[in-house]
Design a protein around this motif. Structure first.
Motif, PDB file in Angstrom:
ATOM      1  N   LEU A  18       0.861  -1.173   0.000  1.00 26.94           N
ATOM      2  CA  LEU A  18       0.000   0.000   0.000  1.00 26.94           C
ATOM      3  C   LEU A  18       0.901   1.226   0.000  1.00 26.94           C
ATOM      4  CD1 LEU A  18      -2.525  -1.061   2.810  1.00 26.94           C
ATOM      5  CD2 LEU A  18      -2.717  -1.466   0.335  1.00 26.94           C
ATOM      6  N   PHE A  19       0.778   2.068  -1.038  1.00 28.84           N
ATOM      7  CA  PHE A  19       1.483   3.349  -1.057  1.00 28.84           C
ATOM      8  C   PHE A  19       0.765   4.300  -0.096  1.00 28.84           C
ATOM      9  CE2 PHE A  19       2.177   1.677  -5.378  1.00 28.84           C
ATOM     10  CZ  PHE A  19       3.548   1.807  -5.511  1.00 28.84           C
ATOM     11  N   VAL A  20       1.519   4.987   0.740  1.00 27.53           N
ATOM     12  CA  VAL A  20       0.949   5.949   1.692  1.00 27.53           C
ATOM     13  C   VAL A  20       1.498   7.334   1.363  1.00 27.53           C
ATOM     14  CG1 VAL A  20       0.641   6.555   4.110  1.00 27.53           C
ATOM     15  CG2 VAL A  20       0.878   4.140   3.458  1.00 27.53           C
ATOM     16  N   GLY A  52       8.925   3.636   9.834  1.00 28.80           N
ATOM     17  CA  GLY A  52       8.400   4.880   9.264  1.00 28.80           C
ATOM     18  C   GLY A  52       7.139   4.688   8.457  1.00 28.80           C
ATOM     19  N   ALA A  53       6.921   3.471   7.929  1.00 26.14           N
ATOM     20  CA  ALA A  53       5.688   3.088   7.225  1.00 26.14           C
ATOM     21  C   ALA A  53       5.267   4.035   6.096  1.00 26.14           C
ATOM     22  CB  ALA A  53       4.557   2.924   8.236  1.00 26.14           C
ATOM     23  N   PRO A  54       6.182   4.389   5.164  1.00 22.10           N
ATOM     24  CA  PRO A  54       5.742   5.122   3.975  1.00 22.10           C
ATOM     25  C   PRO A  54       5.046   4.192   2.987  1.00 22.10           C
ATOM     26  CG  PRO A  54       8.081   4.654   3.838  1.00 22.10           C
ATOM     27  CD  PRO A  54       7.633   4.182   5.189  1.00 22.10           C
ATOM     28  N   PHE A  55       5.373   2.910   3.059  1.00 17.78           N
ATOM     29  CA  PHE A  55       4.626   1.842   2.423  1.00 17.78           C
ATOM     30  C   PHE A  55       4.083   0.967   3.552  1.00 17.78           C
ATOM     31  CE2 PHE A  55       7.296   1.158  -1.756  1.00 17.78           C
ATOM     32  CZ  PHE A  55       6.998   2.446  -2.170  1.00 17.78           C
ATOM     33  N   ILE A  56       2.961   0.319   3.297  1.00 18.45           N
ATOM     34  CA  ILE A  56       2.546  -0.803   4.125  1.00 18.45           C
ATOM     35  C   ILE A  56       2.830  -2.041   3.282  1.00 18.45           C
ATOM     36  CG2 ILE A  56       0.670  -1.903   5.400  1.00 18.45           C
ATOM     37  CD1 ILE A  56       1.483   0.846   6.505  1.00 18.45           C
ATOM     38  N   TRP A  57       3.977  -2.662   3.525  1.00 15.69           N
ATOM     39  CA  TRP A  57       4.339  -3.841   2.743  1.00 15.69           C
ATOM     40  C   TRP A  57       3.419  -4.988   3.124  1.00 15.69           C
ATOM     41  CZ3 TRP A  57       7.878  -0.285   4.401  1.00 15.69           C
ATOM     42  CH2 TRP A  57       8.750   0.254   3.423  1.00 15.69           C
ATOM     43  N   LEU A  58       2.964  -5.746   2.137  1.00 15.62           N
ATOM     44  CA  LEU A  58       1.998  -6.812   2.384  1.00 15.62           C
ATOM     45  C   LEU A  58       2.604  -8.193   2.154  1.00 15.62           C
ATOM     46  CD1 LEU A  58      -1.137  -5.141   0.744  1.00 15.62           C
ATOM     47  CD2 LEU A  58      -0.528  -5.208   3.174  1.00 15.62           C
ATOM     48  N   TYR A  59       2.723  -8.586   0.888  1.00  8.15           N
ATOM     49  CA  TYR A  59       3.222  -9.939   0.627  1.00  8.15           C
ATOM     50  C   TYR A  59       3.787 -10.054  -0.777  1.00  8.15           C
ATOM     51  CZ  TYR A  59      -0.950 -11.019  -2.236  1.00  8.15           C
ATOM     52  OH  TYR A  59      -1.923 -11.028  -3.216  1.00  8.15           O
ATOM     53  N   VAL A  60       4.609 -11.074  -0.969  1.00  6.51           N
ATOM     54  CA  VAL A  60       5.067 -11.430  -2.308  1.00  6.51           C
ATOM     55  C   VAL A  60       4.207 -12.595  -2.789  1.00  6.51           C
ATOM     56  CG1 VAL A  60       7.431 -10.609  -2.040  1.00  6.51           C
ATOM     57  CG2 VAL A  60       6.889 -12.935  -1.371  1.00  6.51           C
ATOM     58  N   PRO A  61       3.698 -12.519  -4.010  1.00  9.26           N
ATOM     59  CA  PRO A  61       2.843 -13.587  -4.531  1.00  9.26           C
ATOM     60  C   PRO A  61       3.685 -14.693  -5.172  1.00  9.26           C
ATOM     61  CG  PRO A  61       2.961 -11.806  -6.119  1.00  9.26           C
ATOM     62  CD  PRO A  61       3.822 -11.390  -4.933  1.00  9.26           C
ATOM     63  N   ALA A  85      -4.407 -14.550  -2.148  1.00 14.90           N
ATOM     64  CA  ALA A  85      -3.467 -15.435  -2.829  1.00 14.90           C
ATOM     65  C   ALA A  85      -3.720 -16.908  -2.514  1.00 14.90           C
ATOM     66  CB  ALA A  85      -2.033 -15.060  -2.444  1.00 14.90           C
ATOM     67  N   LEU A  86      -4.828 -17.193  -1.802  1.00 16.27           N
ATOM     68  CA  LEU A  86      -5.183 -18.566  -1.423  1.00 16.27           C
ATOM     69  C   LEU A  86      -4.028 -19.246  -0.694  1.00 16.27           C
ATOM     70  CD1 LEU A  86      -7.107 -19.693  -4.645  1.00 16.27           C
ATOM     71  CD2 LEU A  86      -7.972 -18.510  -2.617  1.00 16.27           C
ATOM     72  N   GLY A  87      -3.325 -18.447   0.094  1.00 17.71           N
ATOM     73  CA  GLY A  87      -2.211 -18.978   0.875  1.00 17.71           C
ATOM     74  C   GLY A  87      -0.907 -19.100   0.121  1.00 17.71           C
ATOM     75  N   GLU A  88      -0.918 -18.797  -1.185  1.00 18.63           N
ATOM     76  CA  GLU A  88       0.286 -18.945  -2.003  1.00 18.63           C
ATOM     77  C   GLU A  88       1.021 -17.613  -2.096  1.00 18.63           C
ATOM     78  OE1 GLU A  88      -0.350 -20.938  -5.702  1.00 18.63           O
ATOM     79  OE2 GLU A  88      -1.207 -22.709  -4.741  1.00 18.63           O
ATOM     80  N   GLY A  89       1.667 -17.277  -1.014  1.00 16.34           N
ATOM     81  CA  GLY A  89       2.419 -16.044  -0.943  1.00 16.34           C
ATOM     82  C   GLY A  89       3.122 -15.972   0.399  1.00 16.34           C
ATOM     83  N   ASP A  90       3.996 -14.997   0.546  1.00  9.71           N
ATOM     84  CA  ASP A  90       4.761 -14.832   1.772  1.00  9.71           C
ATOM     85  C   ASP A  90       4.701 -13.377   2.214  1.00  9.71           C
ATOM     86  OD1 ASP A  90       6.056 -17.575   1.915  1.00  9.71           O
ATOM     87  OD2 ASP A  90       6.759 -16.912  -0.053  1.00  9.71           O
ATOM     88  N   VAL A  91       4.381 -13.170   3.485  1.00  8.28           N
ATOM     89  CA  VAL A  91       4.402 -11.816   4.037  1.00  8.28           C
ATOM     90  C   VAL A  91       5.811 -11.242   3.856  1.00  8.28           C
ATOM     91  CG1 VAL A  91       4.195 -10.476   6.161  1.00  8.28           C
ATOM     92  CG2 VAL A  91       2.555 -12.302   5.674  1.00  8.28           C
ATOM     93  N   THR A  92       5.879  -9.970   3.482  1.00  9.39           N
ATOM     94  CA  THR A  92       7.181  -9.376   3.157  1.00  9.39           C
ATOM     95  C   THR A  92       7.390  -8.035   3.847  1.00  9.39           C
ATOM     96  OG1 THR A  92       8.676  -8.774   1.335  1.00  9.39           O
ATOM     97  CG2 THR A  92       6.383  -8.109   1.116  1.00  9.39           C
ATOM     98  N   GLY A  93       8.656  -7.719   4.028  1.00 12.62           N
ATOM     99  CA  GLY A  93       9.069  -6.380   4.426  1.00 12.62           C
ATOM    100  C   GLY A  93       9.583  -5.646   3.209  1.00 12.62           C
ATOM    101  N   PRO A  94      10.430  -4.639   3.393  1.00 11.49           N
ATOM    102  CA  PRO A  94      10.918  -3.847   2.262  1.00 11.49           C
ATOM    103  C   PRO A  94      11.741  -4.631   1.238  1.00 11.49           C
ATOM    104  CG  PRO A  94      11.205  -2.656   4.313  1.00 11.49           C
ATOM    105  CD  PRO A  94      10.806  -4.043   4.692  1.00 11.49           C
ATOM    106  N   ILE A  95      12.375  -5.720   1.656  1.00  9.45           N
ATOM    107  CA  ILE A  95      13.147  -6.558   0.736  1.00  9.45           C
ATOM    108  C   ILE A  95      12.511  -7.940   0.715  1.00  9.45           C
ATOM    109  CG2 ILE A  95      15.404  -7.612   0.283  1.00  9.45           C
ATOM    110  CD1 ILE A  95      16.683  -5.169   1.597  1.00  9.45           C
ATOM    111  N   ALA A  96      12.253  -8.461  -0.477  1.00  9.95           N
ATOM    112  CA  ALA A  96      11.516  -9.706  -0.630  1.00  9.95           C
ATOM    113  C   ALA A  96      12.240 -10.881   0.032  1.00  9.95           C
ATOM    114  CB  ALA A  96      11.298 -10.002  -2.110  1.00  9.95           C
TER     115      ALA A  96
END
Length: 417
Positions: free
Chosen positions: A180-182, A377-386, A212-223
């Motif tokens: 999410l871009f903030v 700082g949360a300028p992005f809310i990183w979600l997940y890599v698909p 993603a039906l569970g097919e993904g991984d929660v991510t931070g700024p670097i995958a």
């Protein structure tokens, strides 16, 4: 340099290489400019030699040179078309296929380049690339053998393809990431505690499971795929959903009732609306009212480029080096810093230092600083890599799946028909 020819028969020379990189660095709006700003100048002692002189050491420049952003263009053709490479007649490269027909938003017809510099390739006489507006249409095209291969975005479409006989689905962890871009230039997102509260309120794993039906991984700024550099997301306190903590931060922020609009694209990714609706429900749990504005992708991009949004879901591309994830957006002079207007000197300095050292241990330390600063700082809310999905008929042979959207290995693909 290789002895390569452009599709019009002209030889590729060092002058074209110099022209290409000078153009990247000097044309207004160049999205790749920040990847190459350490180039001081390029010498061309002969037609087949280009010497890049850098302002300082840069360990990222070689992989960037190998990216599509640095594809060499013909100086003669570009200048003849007023430096507008969006024209069909300006689409002259040295690759395995030439552009024969192009109907924007419909299809592209490629023909084999008989003068391709790798002898014996490509195997295919041509490739037709169709633009299919919905994922169900891709599945139908494969099922009816109207398509030999498809790039699948949506996990539900991928799941459907798995049930089909005669179709192979290749799923690989993607370096690309959903976020999410903030817009930190807009109230109330100029308040750090509001952004942090949103990070605590968002349930990333629920989004992975539902979208993603569970097919993904929660991510931070670097995958996570960059195992040498990516910090485990368990190290980020705000990644464990905590509604009470989110409410506490909102109370401390003292900004009053919060209502904002999520600018949401209808495609690229196709599931952006699904992400927006889940975030809408999750933020409601902490008293934040979020509206959703849906736009066609081109309209969404126009607004994004003007930073005309409160918050927006996105799917950003990734590469093998962590610099690609952070330099453009989070250095104070990065060419995409305007998107969120976020400034963090500590993170910016660490990113620049990491770009200039070959010491892996030092780079890892610097990127640890970058990641913790950015998540806080949360300028992005990183979600997940698909997952990156390629579906193909079993008669499609020898295509190599690179999970960045790269389809260069069509050059060695053939059909067993």
């Amino acid at each position: 340099m290789r002895q390569a020819k452009f599709h019009n028969g002209d030889a590729l020379t060092s002058a074209d290489v110099k022209f290409t990189f000078d153009r990247i660095l000097n044309v207004d709006g160049s999205v790749a400019k920040s990847l190459f700003t350490d180039i001081d100048h390029i010498d061309t002692p002969d037609d087949r030699t280009a010497v890049f002189v850098l302002k300082q050491p840069n360990v990222t420049i070689l992989p960037y040179m190998a990216s599509a952003n640095a594809s060499i263009v013909s100086q003669k053709v570009a200048q003849a078309n007023g430096n507008d490479l969006s024209k069909k007649e300006a689409s002259i490269g040295t690759g395995p296929f030439t552009l024969a027909e192009w109907v924007p938003d419909n299809y592209m017809l490629l023909q084999a380049n008989k003068d391709y510099f790798i002898q014996g390739l490509p195997y295919l006489d041509g490739v037709r690339i169709n633009v299919v507006p919905d994922q169900a249409g891709l599945v139908a095209a494969l099922r009816t053998k109207a398509a030999d291969m498809a790039i699948i975005e949506d996990a539900r479409a991928a799941q459907s393809v798995r049930q089909e006989e005669g179709i192979t689905l290749d799923a690989r962890p993607s370096p690309n990431y959903n976020l999410l871009f903030v817009n930190t230039a807009r109230k109330p997102f100029d308040n750090l505690k509001v952004r942090q509260a949103i990070s605590y309120a968002v349930d990333r794993q629920q989004i992975v499971d539902a979208v993603a039906l569970g097919e993904g991984d929660v991510t931070g700024p670097i995958a996570p795929a960059l195992t040498q550099f990516a910090l485990p997301t368990s190290q980020y306190p705000s990644y464990a959903r905590d509604v009470d903590k989110a409410r506490q931060l909102l109370q401390e922020a003292n900004v009053g009732p919060i209502e904002f609009t999520m600018l949401t694209e209808t495609s690229e990714p196709a599931y952006a609306k699904d992400i927006a609706q889940l975030v809408q429900q999750q933020l409601a749990d902490v008293g934040i009212k979020m509206n959703i504005e849906l736009l066609e992708f081109n309209q969404w991009v126009d607004r994004w480029l003007k930073a005309d949004f409160d918050m927006a879901p996105g799917l950003n591309g990734g590469q093998a080096d962590p610099d690609y994830y952070v330099f453009r957006y989070f250095t104070t002079d990065g060419n995409l810093n305007f998107v969120t207007s976020y400034k963090n000197e500590t993170a910016s300095d660490a990113i620049k230092q990491a770009r200039s050292t070959t010491d892996i241990v030092r780079r890892k330390q610097l990127y640890q600083t970058v990641q913790t600063e950015l998540v806080d700082g949360a300028p992005f809310i990183w979600l997940y890599v698909p997952r990156d999905y390629i579906a193909s008929l079993n008669t499609t042979r020898d295509f190599v799946h690179i999970p960045t959207g790269n389809i260069s290995y069509l050059r060695q693909t053939w059909l067993d028909k």
